[in-house]
Write a protein that holds these residues in place. Structure first.
Motif, short mmCIF file in Angstrom:
data_model
loop_
_atom_site.label_atom_id
_atom_site.label_comp_id
_atom_site.label_asym_id
_atom_site.label_seq_id
_atom_site.Cartn_x
_atom_site.Cartn_y
_atom_site.Cartn_z
N LEU A 18 4.66 26.52 -10.42
CA LEU A 18 5.80 26.24 -11.30
C LEU A 18 5.34 26.22 -12.76
CD1 LEU A 18 8.77 25.54 -11.72
CD2 LEU A 18 8.18 23.14 -11.27
N TYR A 19 4.24 25.56 -13.02
CA TYR A 19 3.69 25.47 -14.37
C TYR A 19 3.41 26.87 -14.94
CZ TYR A 19 0.16 24.38 -17.95
OH TYR A 19 -0.56 24.31 -19.12
N LYS A 20 2.73 27.70 -14.18
CA LYS A 20 2.40 29.05 -14.65
C LYS A 20 3.64 29.92 -14.80
CE LYS A 20 -2.35 29.11 -13.19
NZ LYS A 20 -3.45 30.02 -12.98
N LEU A 25 7.48 32.61 -18.35
CA LEU A 25 8.85 32.78 -18.85
C LEU A 25 8.92 32.57 -20.36
CD1 LEU A 25 10.80 30.92 -16.04
CD2 LEU A 25 11.01 33.34 -16.60
N HIS A 26 8.13 31.65 -20.86
CA HIS A 26 8.13 31.36 -22.29
C HIS A 26 7.69 32.55 -23.13
CE1 HIS A 26 8.13 26.66 -22.18
NE2 HIS A 26 9.24 27.20 -21.72
N TRP A 63 12.18 20.68 -13.42
CA TRP A 63 11.45 21.79 -14.02
C TRP A 63 11.78 23.11 -13.33
CZ3 TRP A 63 9.65 22.28 -18.66
CH2 TRP A 63 9.30 21.14 -19.39
N ALA A 64 12.05 23.08 -12.04
CA ALA A 64 12.48 24.30 -11.33
C ALA A 64 13.85 24.72 -11.85
CB ALA A 64 12.50 24.07 -9.83
N ARG A 65 14.73 23.75 -12.09
CA ARG A 65 16.05 24.04 -12.65
C ARG A 65 15.92 24.64 -14.05
NH1 ARG A 65 20.31 21.99 -15.34
NH2 ARG A 65 19.49 19.98 -15.94
N TYR A 66 14.99 24.10 -14.83
CA TYR A 66 14.73 24.65 -16.17
C TYR A 66 14.26 26.10 -16.06
CZ TYR A 66 12.14 25.62 -20.45
OH TYR A 66 11.67 26.22 -21.59
N ALA A 67 13.32 26.36 -15.16
CA ALA A 67 12.80 27.72 -14.98
C ALA A 67 13.93 28.68 -14.58
CB ALA A 67 11.69 27.74 -13.92
N GLY A 78 13.27 39.86 -20.24
CA GLY A 78 12.60 38.78 -20.95
C GLY A 78 13.01 38.62 -22.39
N LYS A 79 14.18 39.08 -22.73
CA LYS A 79 14.70 38.93 -24.09
C LYS A 79 15.94 38.05 -24.04
CE LYS A 79 11.70 41.69 -25.86
NZ LYS A 79 10.51 41.09 -26.37
N PRO A 80 16.06 37.10 -24.97
CA PRO A 80 17.22 36.20 -24.94
C PRO A 80 18.55 36.94 -24.96
CG PRO A 80 15.59 35.43 -26.52
CD PRO A 80 15.14 36.79 -26.05
#
Length: 129
Positions: A18-20, A25-26, A63-67, A78-80
């Motif tokens: 999840l962290y990676k 994603l960032h 955090w999964a919901r955030y991802a 990967g573009k907003p």
């Protein structure tokens, strides 16, 4: 080669994945937001290394919901696509611990500064005072 499912991973492996994933994603965020987001994620994951099982479950779920949200907002390339993030409802804010409210407030000030927005006296005092 067989595929590994999430249920076959140990808890530390799921946390690391999840962290990676979030850091990956960032990469689609604007540079300033990416730096801010990466630092925030690193700090949050470090601070929750030794939390109790109930907090761990809530932490991983949020955090999964955030991802998931970021994935939808960035799209396949990967573009907003429009605005990033989502508003917090009053009930969610009420459930936060005092230190979480302070952290959220500091994050709001940092993002306003990154966007070049003017930080008003209401921002500094808090809008409900």
């Amino acid at each position: 080669m067989s595929k590994i499912t999430m249920s076959q991973l140990t808890h530390p492996q799921r946390v690391r994945l999840l962290y990676k994933t979030i850091l990956r994603l960032h990469r689609g965020l604007p540079t300033e937001l990416r730096a801010l987001g990466d630092n925030y994620v690193r700090d949050e994951f470090r601070r929750h290394l030794k939390c109790n099982p109930m907090e761990t479950q809530l932490f991983m779920t949020e955090w999964a919901r955030y991802a998931s949200t970021i994935t939808k907002q960035l799209g396949l390339r990967g573009k907003p696509k429009g605005e990033l993030g989502e508003p917090l409802d009053a009930q969610s804010v009420e459930m936060l611990k005092d230190d979480q409210v302070v952290q959220l407030y500091e994050l709001m000030l940092a993002t306003k500064a990154l966007n070049g927005d003017t930080i008003t006296a209401d921002d500094v005092r808090g809008s409900n005072q």
